[in-house]
Write a protein that holds these residues in place. Structure first.
Motif, PDB file in Angstrom:
ATOM      1  N   MET A 614       0.806  -1.200   0.133  1.00 53.14           N
ATOM      2  CA  MET A 614       0.035  -0.088  -0.082  1.00 53.14           C
ATOM      3  C   MET A 614       0.860   1.298   0.235  1.00 53.14           C
ATOM      4  N   ALA A 615       1.927   0.975   0.387  1.00 50.62           N
ATOM      5  CA  ALA A 615       2.492   2.543   0.833  1.00 50.62           C
ATOM      6  C   ALA A 615       3.026   2.726  -0.552  1.00 50.62           C
ATOM      7  N   VAL A 616       3.898   1.571  -1.045  1.00 48.56           N
ATOM      8  CA  VAL A 616       4.350   1.990  -2.295  1.00 48.56           C
ATOM      9  C   VAL A 616       3.481   1.954  -3.872  1.00 48.56           C
ATOM     10  N   LYS A 617       2.028   1.801  -3.475  1.00 47.96           N
ATOM     11  CA  LYS A 617       1.309   1.610  -3.996  1.00 47.96           C
ATOM     12  C   LYS A 617       0.918   3.775  -4.837  1.00 47.96           C
ATOM     13  N   THR A 618       1.140   4.150  -3.294  1.00 46.27           N
ATOM     14  CA  THR A 618       0.325   5.241  -2.399  1.00 46.27           C
ATOM     15  C   THR A 618       2.111   6.165  -4.051  1.00 46.27           C
ATOM     16  N   GLU A 619       2.349   6.358  -3.509  1.00 47.21           N
ATOM     17  CA  GLU A 619       4.390   6.873  -3.829  1.00 47.21           C
ATOM     18  C   GLU A 619       3.763   6.647  -6.012  1.00 47.21           C
ATOM     19  N   GLU A 666     -13.430   3.047   1.698  1.00 41.42           N
ATOM     20  CA  GLU A 666     -13.083   2.355   2.028  1.00 41.42           C
ATOM     21  C   GLU A 666     -12.283   2.686   3.180  1.00 41.42           C
ATOM     22  N   LEU A 667     -11.505   3.782   2.800  1.00 41.23           N
ATOM     23  CA  LEU A 667     -10.768   3.928   3.752  1.00 41.23           C
ATOM     24  C   LEU A 667     -10.515   4.764   4.512  1.00 41.23           C
ATOM     25  N   SER A 668     -11.699   5.511   4.616  1.00 40.45           N
ATOM     26  CA  SER A 668     -12.120   6.944   5.549  1.00 40.45           C
ATOM     27  C   SER A 668     -12.668   6.458   6.951  1.00 40.45           C
ATOM     28  N   GLN A 669     -12.785   4.276   7.308  1.00 43.18           N
ATOM     29  CA  GLN A 669     -13.459   4.814   8.369  1.00 43.18           C
ATOM     30  C   GLN A 669     -12.061   5.539   9.273  1.00 43.18           C
ATOM     31  N   GLU A 670     -13.555   6.160   9.878  1.00 43.14           N
ATOM     32  CA  GLU A 670     -12.257   6.865  11.965  1.00 43.14           C
ATOM     33  C   GLU A 670     -11.790   5.650  13.298  1.00 43.14           C
ATOM     34  N   LYS A 671     -10.866   5.639  13.050  1.00 38.47           N
ATOM     35  CA  LYS A 671     -10.639   5.513  14.198  1.00 38.47           C
ATOM     36  C   LYS A 671      -8.770   6.209  14.913  1.00 38.47           C
ATOM     37  N   PRO A 672      -8.375   5.412  16.059  1.00 33.94           N
ATOM     38  CA  PRO A 672      -7.305   6.376  16.692  1.00 33.94           C
ATOM     39  C   PRO A 672      -6.510   6.586  16.155  1.00 33.94           C
ATOM     40  N   TYR A 673      -5.691   7.688  16.223  1.00 27.30           N
ATOM     41  CA  TYR A 673      -4.288   8.029  15.316  1.00 27.30           C
ATOM     42  C   TYR A 673      -2.927   6.943  15.940  1.00 27.30           C
ATOM     43  N   ARG A 674      -2.727   6.388  15.231  1.00 21.74           N
ATOM     44  CA  ARG A 674      -1.777   5.943  15.763  1.00 21.74           C
ATOM     45  C   ARG A 674       0.259   6.310  14.682  1.00 21.74           C
ATOM     46  N   PRO A 675       0.901   6.776  14.763  1.00 24.57           N
ATOM     47  CA  PRO A 675       1.697   6.786  13.422  1.00 24.57           C
ATOM     48  C   PRO A 675       2.526   5.459  13.320  1.00 24.57           C
ATOM     49  N   GLU A 676       1.671   4.662  13.102  1.00 25.94           N
ATOM     50  CA  GLU A 676       3.391   3.487  12.638  1.00 25.94           C
ATOM     51  C   GLU A 676       3.002   3.163  11.247  1.00 25.94           C
ATOM     52  N   ARG A 678       1.337   1.183   8.388  1.00 21.01           N
ATOM     53  CA  ARG A 678       0.354   0.519   8.056  1.00 21.01           C
ATOM     54  C   ARG A 678      -0.538   2.012   8.367  1.00 21.01           C
ATOM     55  N   ASP A 679      -0.764   2.363   9.392  1.00 22.95           N
ATOM     56  CA  ASP A 679      -2.346   3.006   9.553  1.00 22.95           C
ATOM     57  C   ASP A 679      -1.269   4.493   8.701  1.00 22.95           C
ATOM     58  N   ALA A 681       0.069   4.834   5.984  1.00 18.60           N
ATOM     59  CA  ALA A 681       0.203   4.343   4.173  1.00 18.60           C
ATOM     60  C   ALA A 681      -1.058   4.217   3.838  1.00 18.60           C
ATOM     61  N   GLU A 682      -2.437   3.978   4.823  1.00 13.75           N
ATOM     62  CA  GLU A 682      -3.637   3.847   4.683  1.00 13.75           C
ATOM     63  C   GLU A 682      -3.625   5.413   5.074  1.00 13.75           C
ATOM     64  N   ARG A 683      -3.744   6.015   5.262  1.00 17.11           N
ATOM     65  CA  ARG A 683      -3.923   7.706   5.298  1.00 17.11           C
ATOM     66  C   ARG A 683      -3.439   8.266   4.005  1.00 17.11           C
ATOM     67  N   THR A 684      -2.437   7.537   3.998  1.00 16.98           N
ATOM     68  CA  THR A 684      -1.470   8.396   2.886  1.00 16.98           C
ATOM     69  C   THR A 684      -2.415   8.326   1.820  1.00 16.98           C
ATOM     70  N   LEU A 685      -2.888   6.993   1.802  1.00 17.46           N
ATOM     71  CA  LEU A 685      -3.317   6.457   0.076  1.00 17.46           C
ATOM     72  C   LEU A 685      -4.806   7.496  -0.089  1.00 17.46           C
ATOM     73  N   LYS A 686      -5.718   7.294   1.553  1.00 18.59           N
ATOM     74  CA  LYS A 686      -6.629   7.997   1.277  1.00 18.59           C
ATOM     75  C   LYS A 686      -7.014   9.087   0.431  1.00 18.59           C
ATOM     76  N   ASN A 687      -5.812   9.878   1.198  1.00 16.25           N
ATOM     77  CA  ASN A 687      -5.954  11.201   0.895  1.00 16.25           C
ATOM     78  C   ASN A 687      -5.515  11.958  -1.060  1.00 16.25           C
ATOM     79  N   ILE A 688      -4.236  10.663  -0.747  1.00 12.86           N
ATOM     80  CA  ILE A 688      -4.227  10.834  -2.727  1.00 12.86           C
ATOM     81  C   ILE A 688      -5.487  10.230  -3.422  1.00 12.86           C
ATOM     82  N   CYS A 689      -6.343   9.465  -2.829  1.00 12.89           N
ATOM     83  CA  CYS A 689      -7.561   9.409  -4.007  1.00 12.89           C
ATOM     84  C   CYS A 689      -8.741  10.474  -3.496  1.00 12.89           C
ATOM     85  N   LEU A 690      -8.145  10.920  -2.574  1.00 10.75           N
ATOM     86  CA  LEU A 690      -9.049  12.599  -2.280  1.00 10.75           C
ATOM     87  C   LEU A 690      -8.272  13.707  -3.310  1.00 10.75           C
ATOM     88  N   GLY A 691      -7.086  13.862  -3.447  1.00 15.48           N
ATOM     89  CA  GLY A 691      -6.584  14.614  -4.753  1.00 15.48           C
ATOM     90  C   GLY A 691      -6.545  14.745  -5.531  1.00 15.48           C
TER      91      GLY A 691
END
Ligand code: B3K
Ligand code: ZN
Length: 876
Positions: A614-619, A666-676, A678-679, A681-691
């Motif tokens: 997922m992280a490579v996909k966003t890149e 799909e990626l917009s489910q709210e969940k507690p923030y963790r700077p890890e 996997r999370d 990568a999910e947020r980045t991909l979600k925001n790329i989609c939004l862009g």
């Protein structure tokens, strides 16, 4: 300010110092309008020195109070005080010198030496700031133990910090108190630090690999104390990693980090007392983006790693800066790769290198990793010294392999602990430990410019032989017309027509590092049943420009099949870059051209590929940045680059609209923030989609972004939404203004978040006009004394292809005037702000002339700082 024309200093003129300072005792008496510094130095002659009878100490902007030798005060005719030095004739081998001097930290706007930030005293001494504190042999090869006593008002400055261990404290009359610190490790003056302020701290403990207990403390102003936890976690991770990967353990009883708001750069590795720009320490989910979290982790690690690569083993002279910086950047980037996604870290580092460092190497300030001369050393904290320097260390790592590299670093630290050494000493240790000949490799330290690798191939079906011919060249750079061939590690794989990497030898290896050493060389691969597709320079194994005539089909194939995630991403970048360049050319001819369907389909494939990390996909889904496109242009046409990139983005968005929308949901489910990882990568991909969705230029998409802004509990998602809205072509002014003022109201007390508020506006193609930037400079939250604010607003504006380069060159002159204004206050900042203008020769004719004119207006100012003088004069 200089009285005469600044002069260059040359590496070839290096001479060992005439004197050593074994012990340095400092007493700081801090007052509201001045500070009295008493420095007691235990000095001895250097027997290997030139035997000069005068002791020449550097010192600027200070008032000398008294000088004494071995307890006897010197009469005025027993020493000479120059503009920037104190000269004392010496008649003995060994003596104790006591100097008292007064300085004015409150008036020090250069943020170098001792200065005040938000009411606290702090220091920045690298490279030559210590000479603004007291007279000294302010050069890195003079290493001394330091003891520091700080005396100050207890109510205003309850916390008094310096390097080393806290050994004694006491109270004085009239509300003053003092603390004494001792640093048993010898260090150069550039690693000295002092802090006095009303600060709170968080505390933790770390047990080192040999069982020593270390106290860890992070200090900040009380209102930010809840934002230090991530930095503390990052520090503990760094300490552990350096033990595991390099066998390096921390050495003092305490390690401290202090966050300050007014700072010229990211952070500083002072021994035991790191001082950080608050933007590189403070984070909470509500106020910091994922990128900020990762930057904090990386910078905390970088400064911590310096304790060995920089402090215990330091630089002999400033030409060797990359000895500590290149090596430490390599170390921090490997650390980040281990903590997060290795593939993405490499992609991010290379994207930055290719954009900023390749541009520097192709511009007027081009210099080798180990420069041969400088006028102002502050100008050489560059992407070449840091990032290219790190690439050079990375190449040594790949040439030696993990095990021998570790043997080399062990030998380097053991051989040179407590010494000030050279890049040559580093390479020699690597060579001695591994037995590998690095003689030709050393050219990476002395030759500037980005080598070009031109690769061609042929396949002979009858014999099954595939041949790769590699030709290398390196363009001329200032002062270096002709270059000798480099030793270049080229990592490669050969892919068959199903995308599988072919075995390259009898051991079945599918990847190989070629040692390319000649100007032209051919490498043969036998027993290949079909013509392979080469996957070249895997993982970006050398900092070069690679030329190989990949067809579009080849690139699409690599995007889908290459097992090297860097090359997969790179194929995607090449494909998109070629298309954007074609659109730029068409726009320049006044033609309209539809973006290529093959590219659009390839992006759709990436989007749909569920096997892709997922992280490579966003890149991969991120189009080349405008600055990267500009770097590759023969003649930069800023407005057209912006338009062409936008056109490609819109075409991809339109073709895959529902997929982007679906994935975003799909990626917009709210969940507690963790700077890890996997999370993130999910947020980045979600925001790329939004862009992409917002790029469609529809009201419904803008509404979705606004919805994300309102709903988000974390800064990553909220800021991404804000930024897409502010950057959107679809301009719904009232609602953009409403969003910006909502953001302002929520975060106005957080200076670091406000930096983002300024920069998102200045960087927007719609909003970031000169007049808007000028009006933001009048905003009550804009602090003209803060480098962070200037970088956020003016730095972002100067990167804005549409805004900065628009109009009749007014943006250029605005920047030039600001450089002139700041040159008298903070020359380091002025010199950095000036950078965008130095690339003028790369722009299309009209911009070029206007940029040049703006630069010339700076050069006409009579008393420029050495910082700005050097950059302007080399650029014109
Ligand atoms: N060594 C410092 C940089 C100092 C810059 C002086 N102008 C931060 C770092 O690289 O770790
Ligand atoms: Zn560093």
């Amino acid at each position: 300010m200089k009285e005469s024309q600044p002069k260059a200093i040359f590496l070839k003129d290096y001479q060992a110092p005439d004197y050593w300072i074994d012990k340095t005792n400092l007493v700081f008496d801090l007052h509201e309008d001045y500070a009295l510094v008493t420095s007691t130095l235990h000095i001895r002659q250097n027997e290997q020195g030139e035997g000069h009878p005068d002791l020449v100490l550097s010192g600027v902007d200070m008032e000398l109070v008294s000088v004494a030798i071995d307890g006897r005060k010197l009469a005025e005719d027993e020493f000479r005080e120059g503009q920037s030095e104190l000269v004392i004739p010496i008649d003995r081998d060994q003596f104790i010198l006591e100097v008292k001097n007064r300085i004015k930290p409150q008036e020090n706007t250069s943020l170098e030496g001792l200065y005040k930030s938000n009411g606290m005293f702090c220091t920045q001494c690298e490279a030559e700031g210590f000479r603004k504190i007291t007279y000294y042999l302010d050069r890195p090869d003079v290493m001394s133990t330091f003891s520091t006593q700080i005396i100050a008002d207890k109510a205003r400055y309850p916390v008094l910090l310096a390097n080393g261990n806290d050994v004694e404290r006491g109270e004085l009359d009239n509300g003053r108190h003092w603390v004494k610190w001792e640093d048993p490790f010898k260090k150069p003056s550039y690693l000295f630090a002092l802090v006095a302020g009303d600060l709170e701290s968080i505390e933790d403990r770390y047990t080192t690999m040999s069982g020593r207990e270390v106290t860890l403390r992070i200090f900040t102003e009380s209102h930010n104390i809840h934002k230090c936890d991530h930095a503390m976690v990052s520090l503990k991770k760094s300490m552990k990693w350096d033990e595991e990967v390099y066998g390096r353990e921390y050495d003092l009883d305490i390690f401290m980090i202090v966050a300050v708001d007014h700072f010229n750069m990211g952070a500083m590795e002072n021994k035991g007392l790191n001082i950080f720009n608050s933007s590189c320490v403070l984070a909470s989910p509500e106020t910091a983006t994922d990128a900020r979290y990762q930057r904090i982790e990386a910078i905390v690690a970088h400064e911590y790693f310096h304790n060995w690569s920089g402090n215990r083993v330091t630089c002999r002279d400033w030409f060797q800066l990359s000895l500590k910086e290149g090596f430490t950047v390599f170390r921090d980037s490997e650390f980040s790769a281990d903590m997060n996604s290795r593939g993405v870290k490499r992609i991010e580092d290379v994207a930055m290198l290719r954009t900023a460092q390749f541009a520097e190497d192709a511009g007027p300030m081009s210099h080798p990793v180990r420069p041969e001369s400088y006028i102002e050393i502050s100008n050489f904290y560059t992407v070449t010294v840091y990032e290219k320097g790190a690439e050079v260390v990375r190449m040594i790592h790949s040439l030696l392999g993990e095990k021998d590299f570790r043997k080399g670093s062990d030998l380097y630290f053991k051989r040179h602990d407590g010494q000030a050494v050279t890049c040559e000493d580093f390479v020699k240790a690597m060579e001695d430990a591994s037995g590998k000949d690095l003689s030709q490799f050393r050219l990476w330290y002395s030759q500037s410019g980005t080598p070009v690798l031109h690769v061609s191939d042929a396949y002979d079906k009858a014999s099954g032989t595939y041949s790769l011919t590699i030709e290398q060249s390196c363009p001329a750079t200032p002062g270096q017309e002709n270059k000798a061939p480099f030793h270049i590690p080229v990592k490669l794989a050969l892919l068959d027509n199903s995308g599988k990497a072919l075995s390259l030898n009898e051991h079945g290896d599918v990847e190989q590092v070629l040692d390319v050493k000649q100007a032209k060389e051919t490498f043969l691969f036998n027993n290949l049943p079909e013509k392979p597709l080469p996957s070249l320079l895997r993982g970006f194994s050398a900092p070069v420009r690679l030329e190989y005539a990949y067809s579009k089909d080849d690139l699409v194939f690599l995007m889908q099949h290459d097992s090297d995630s860097f090359n997969r991403w790179d194929a995607c970048q090449r494909l998109a870059m070629a298309e954007i360049n074609q659109l730029v050319a068409a726009l320049a001819r006044g033609e309209s051209k539809e973006p290529d369907q093959q590219l659009i389909d390839a992006f759709g494939h990436v989007l749909a590929d569920s096997t892709l990390d997922m992280a490579v996909k966003t890149e991969m889904l991120t189009l080349p940045f405008e600055a990267a496109i500009a770097e590759q242009s023969e003649s930069i046409q800023p407005g057209l680059i912006h338009k062409a990139r936008k056109q490609v983005k819109q075409a991809i968005a339109a073709a895959h609209q529902s997929q982007f929308h679906q994935l975003w949901k799909e990626l917009s489910q709210e969940k507690p923030y963790r700077p890890e990882a996997r999370d993130i990568a999910e947020r980045t991909l979600k925001n790329i989609c939004l862009g992409y969705m917002v790029a469609l230029n529809h009201k419904e998409m803008m509404d979705l972004a606004k919805e994300q802004y309102d709903r988000s509990g974390n800064m990553t998602d909220r800021f991404a939404a804000l930024s897409y809205v502010v950057n959107a072509e679809y301009q719904d002014k009232p609602s953009i203004d409403a969003l910006l003022s909502d953001f302002l109201n929520r975060y106005q007390d957080d200076a670091n978040v406000m930096d983002q508020w300024f920069s998102v506006q200045a960087g927007s193609p719609q909003m970031g006009t000169l007049s808007h930037v000028q009006s933001l400079m009048e905003h009550k939250l804009f602090d003209a004394t803060s480098p962070n604010k200037l970088r956020a607003l003016v730095g972002a504006f100067a990167q804005n292809m549409a805004g900065f380069h628009d109009s009749e060159g007014e943006g250029y002159q605005f920047l030039a005037d600001l450089v002139i204004e700041y040159d008298c206050k903070n020359p380091q900042l002025a010199s950095r702000l000036l950078q965008p203008l130095t690339r003028w020769k790369k722009y299309e004719p009209q911009s070029r002339e206007l940029m040049k004119k703006a630069l010339e207006s700076i050069s006409k100012v009579p008393e420029l700082s050495t910082d700005v003088f050097e950059v302007v004069n080399k650029s014109l």
